[in-house]
Motif scaffolding. Structure first.
Motif, PDB file in Angstrom:
ATOM      1  N   PRO A 270      -4.764   3.288  -8.421  1.00 37.62           N
ATOM      2  CA  PRO A 270      -5.519   4.000  -7.381  1.00 37.62           C
ATOM      3  C   PRO A 270      -6.614   3.110  -6.810  1.00 37.62           C
ATOM      4  CG  PRO A 270      -6.247   4.707  -9.534  1.00 37.62           C
ATOM      5  CD  PRO A 270      -5.088   3.775  -9.783  1.00 37.62           C
ATOM      6  N   LYS A 271      -6.950   3.344  -5.554  1.00 43.03           N
ATOM      7  CA  LYS A 271      -8.016   2.583  -4.923  1.00 43.03           C
ATOM      8  C   LYS A 271      -9.362   3.098  -5.387  1.00 43.03           C
ATOM      9  CE  LYS A 271      -9.276   0.546  -0.522  1.00 43.03           C
ATOM     10  NZ  LYS A 271      -8.949   0.479   0.922  1.00 43.03           N
TER      11      LYS A 271
ATOM     12  N   ASN B  27       0.841  -1.198   0.000  1.00 38.78           N
ATOM     13  CA  ASN B  27       0.000   0.000   0.000  1.00 38.78           C
ATOM     14  C   ASN B  27       0.881   1.253   0.000  1.00 38.78           C
ATOM     15  OD1 ASN B  27      -2.529  -1.216   0.089  1.00 38.78           O
ATOM     16  ND2 ASN B  27      -2.368  -1.583   2.284  1.00 38.78           N
ATOM     17  N   GLU B  28       0.421   2.266  -0.690  1.00 38.44           N
ATOM     18  CA  GLU B  28       1.085   3.577  -0.649  1.00 38.44           C
ATOM     19  C   GLU B  28       0.014   4.651  -0.497  1.00 38.44           C
ATOM     20  OE1 GLU B  28       5.118   2.853  -3.323  1.00 38.44           O
ATOM     21  OE2 GLU B  28       3.469   4.051  -4.136  1.00 38.44           O
TER      22      GLU B  28
ATOM     23  N   ASP C 251      -3.544  12.492  -2.873  1.00 45.60           N
ATOM     24  CA  ASP C 251      -4.800  12.289  -3.602  1.00 45.60           C
ATOM     25  C   ASP C 251      -5.432  10.923  -3.345  1.00 45.60           C
ATOM     26  OD1 ASP C 251      -3.493  11.302  -6.865  1.00 45.60           O
ATOM     27  OD2 ASP C 251      -2.751  10.969  -4.831  1.00 45.60           O
ATOM     28  N   GLY C 252      -4.918  10.157  -2.376  1.00 47.12           N
ATOM     29  CA  GLY C 252      -5.557   8.899  -2.035  1.00 47.12           C
ATOM     30  C   GLY C 252      -4.588   7.740  -1.890  1.00 47.12           C
ATOM     31  N   GLU C 253      -5.153   6.535  -1.764  1.00 46.55           N
ATOM     32  CA  GLU C 253      -4.343   5.332  -1.581  1.00 46.55           C
ATOM     33  C   GLU C 253      -4.068   4.680  -2.935  1.00 46.55           C
ATOM     34  OE1 GLU C 253      -6.851   3.986   2.233  1.00 46.55           O
ATOM     35  OE2 GLU C 253      -5.279   2.563   1.621  1.00 46.55           O
ATOM     36  N   TYR C 254      -2.896   4.049  -3.018  1.00 49.42           N
ATOM     37  CA  TYR C 254      -2.487   3.372  -4.237  1.00 49.42           C
ATOM     38  C   TYR C 254      -1.939   1.994  -3.886  1.00 49.42           C
ATOM     39  CZ  TYR C 254      -2.865   7.701  -6.951  1.00 49.42           C
ATOM     40  OH  TYR C 254      -3.345   8.814  -7.574  1.00 49.42           O
ATOM     41  N   LEU C 255      -2.089   1.085  -4.852  1.00 41.99           N
ATOM     42  CA  LEU C 255      -1.465  -0.231  -4.755  1.00 41.99           C
ATOM     43  C   LEU C 255      -0.209  -0.197  -5.609  1.00 41.99           C
ATOM     44  CD1 LEU C 255      -1.500  -3.214  -3.844  1.00 41.99           C
ATOM     45  CD2 LEU C 255      -2.770  -3.737  -5.940  1.00 41.99           C
TER      46      LEU C 255
END
Length: 583
Positions: A580-581, A501-502, A506-510
């Motif tokens: 992006p999630k 996870n990162e 602007d939000g969470e990313y894989l």
């Protein structure tokens, strides 16, 4: 309508009426027979349960009595051996009192030995050593002398009994039943040189143990000794005592009661009277009778339901069928331009109007069915290829397994799982765990191809990625690219897959990173990937990375990214993807 037509119609009606009645009988008769069969089975079950319970009681009691017989036989041998070989018994003097301290050690040794014997044989109440001349009784609980006070009734009567019965030596262990007070005892003893060793078994203990082993049943144990005397448990009611006495004298037993007899050594027989009611048998009987009553009620209900069915459904249905016949006749006449519709009832006219509407829908329904059949046929044809392929794999797997071809069995199993995943209903996104499991199947296939030592693969996850979803077959495409371009038979290659996870503003990313120790991307390939131009080298058109870029752009727009690089010049390809999630 002529006479012949009227007769034909009456005949058809009577045939239909008979067929409806026959249908009712055909439906009701099997149900009735099944219920009757259940009643018979339950009654038979009551009888079988009783026989089974009686057998269990008989076997349980027999095992216990056999155990007592084995213990008595062992006690016979031990008593004779101890009296002949134990020096402490031989040292009992002809005169001894409670104040003779020089005999304390001898008494303590004999008491301890009696305690050990009592522990070994659970049914024995006490073991004893008796000196007839000194009239001294040594048990596991203490020593009793002639002048002793506070002795139990059992010890007093036992000393009196032994004083009378052991005046002569015995050639073997003697067993007899005696009554002390309200209790009955089995006494076994062996006498030699005015010294006696023996044991006492409380019959009530045997009776209680038998009842405890058969506590779920209503049983009454009793004993008949060699002289015909009857002994029962102390708490047995007078009613049953009288019945037991009648049985022992004349063989007359209680109605429906069962009596089992077992020989107990040479002292008599242990008997067990199993009463017909009470205990678990009574509960089972009540339950089964309840089932019989319930089935009888069901039979009555079924009979009433069949009668109501006939009068409220079959008869009205027959009348409605007759009206339908008349309606069909009037419909055909109306088509010919006749006026017979005026003679129909109002309901028949409405039903006929409904028939007209139904006929008007037939063509549309027929065309719709044709379209559905065509679509179904096309879908079936599309499914033939993958199903045929999987069936072929199953066939190869079966033949290989039959011929013990382990490698072929393994690869067909893995390939079958791999292809089933490929042929599943298309989804835009799948769980990360599903994709990782699919990659494991793909790696197993490649290792069977290249060999276990050709390359190594490691998938590492960091953080909680269980809720993440990725585009279908994205991870496999990345891993496949590394296998195809990074694995060489000249040296062992290493392929690593890392997911974590990162979190950004602007939000969470894989974050997905795939790397290998192959020759890496060529400069031409990196330029083509950067400029979104076709990747062509070694005369082949490579579309794996290009397809990934297009799919990510369609699904995520500019929020997703893919980066390709090398660890070093002409060494180690690295592909990094950020997704992006999404909700």
């Amino acid at each position: 309508m002529n006479l012949w037509q009227k007769g034909k119609r009456r005949m058809l009606r009577s045939v239909r009426i008979r067929s409806l009645k026959d249908t009712s009988l055909r439906l009701g008769t099997p149900v009735f027979l099944v219920l009757m069969g259940l009643v018979v089975c339950l009654l038979w079950g009551v009888w079988e349960n009783r026989k089974l319970a009686d057998k269990y009681i008989a076997d349980t009691a027999k095992l216990y009595v056999d155990q007592i017989n084995r213990d008595m036989s062992q006690i016979n041998s031990e008593l004779i051996y101890l009296l002949d070989s134990d020096s402490n018994i031989k040292e009992i003097p002809d005169q001894i009192t409670s104040t003779d301290a020089q005999y304390y050690e001898m008494e303590q040794t004999l008491r301890e030995r009696n305690r050990v014997l009592k522990i070994r044989y659970h049914e024995v109440q006490t073991f004893f050593v008796y000196g007839q001349k000194a009239n001294v009784l040594i048990t596991d609980s203490g020593t009793m002398f002639t002048e002793s006070k506070g002795m139990t009734t059992l010890n007093q009567m036992l000393m009196s009994y032994l004083q009378i019965m052991t005046s002569k030596d015995s050639i073997s262990t003697q067993w007899t039943v005696i009554t002390f007070g309200d209790d009955d005892y089995i006494v076994g003893w062996y006498a030699k040189n005015k010294k006696v060793i023996g044991c006492v078994i409380n019959l009530n203990l045997i009776f209680r143990t038998i009842r405890a082993k058969t506590e779920e049943y209503d049983v009454i144990p009793f004993m008949v000794d060699a002289r015909g005397r009857v002994m029962t448990q102390a708490d047995t009611s007078e009613k049953y005592k009288n019945e037991i006495i009648d049985f022992s004298k004349a063989g007359k037993k209680k109605k429906n009661a069962t009596v089992y007899s077992y020989q107990l050594g040479t002292v008599g027989k242990i008997n067990l009277m199993v009463l017909p009611g009470g205990g678990i048998l009574e509960n089972v009987l009540i339950m089964q009778i309840a089932f019989v009553v319930l089935i009888a009620v069901l039979l009555i209900v079924c009979a009433l339901e069949i009668t109501a069915y006939y009068h409220r459904i079959l008869v009205p249905l027959e009348k409605f069928g007759q009206k339908l016949e008349e309606l069909e006749k009037e419909q055909s006449l109306n088509d010919d331009g006749s006026n017979n519709l005026l003679e129909l009832e109002s309901v028949s006219g409405k039903f006929k109007e409904l028939l007209r509407k139904i006929q008007g829908l037939k063509i549309a329904i027929y065309e719709k069915e044709l379209a559905e059949q065509k679509a179904e046929l096309e879908y079936t044809q599309e499914q033939i290829k993958p199903h045929f392929f999987l069936n072929c794999l199953s066939l190869i797997h079966g033949i290989a397994d039959k011929n013990n071809e382990g490698e072929i069995v393994e690869i067909t199993t893995v390939l079958s799982d791999y292809m089933r995943y490929i042929f599943q209903d298309s989804k835009k996104q799948r769980d990360v765990e599903e994709e990782l499991e699919h990659i494991e199947a793909y790696i197993r296939i490649q290792k069977l191809r290249y060999g276990e030592e050709a390359f190594s693969f490691e998938a590492t996850t960091d953080g909680d990625i269980g809720e993440w979803k990725v585009p279908s077959l994205l991870l496999q495409t990345l891993v496949e690219n590394s296998v195809v371009h990074g694995v060489s038979l000249d040296r062992k290659s290493e392929i690593s897959l890392y997911l974590t996870n990162e979190t950004y503003e602007d939000g969470e990313y894989l974050y997905i990173c795939i790397s290998d120790t192959g020759n890496g991307f060529s400069k031409e390939a990196l330029d083509a990937i950067e400029n979104d131009t076709p990747i062509i080298y070694h005369g082949r058109h490579h579309v794996g990375i290009s397809n990934i870029k297009r799919r990510l752009a369609l699904m995520y727009g500019e929020r997703a990214s893919i980066t390709c690089s090398n660890m070093d010049e002409n060494y180690g390809a690295v592909v990094e993807v950020r997704l992006p999630k999404t909700e």
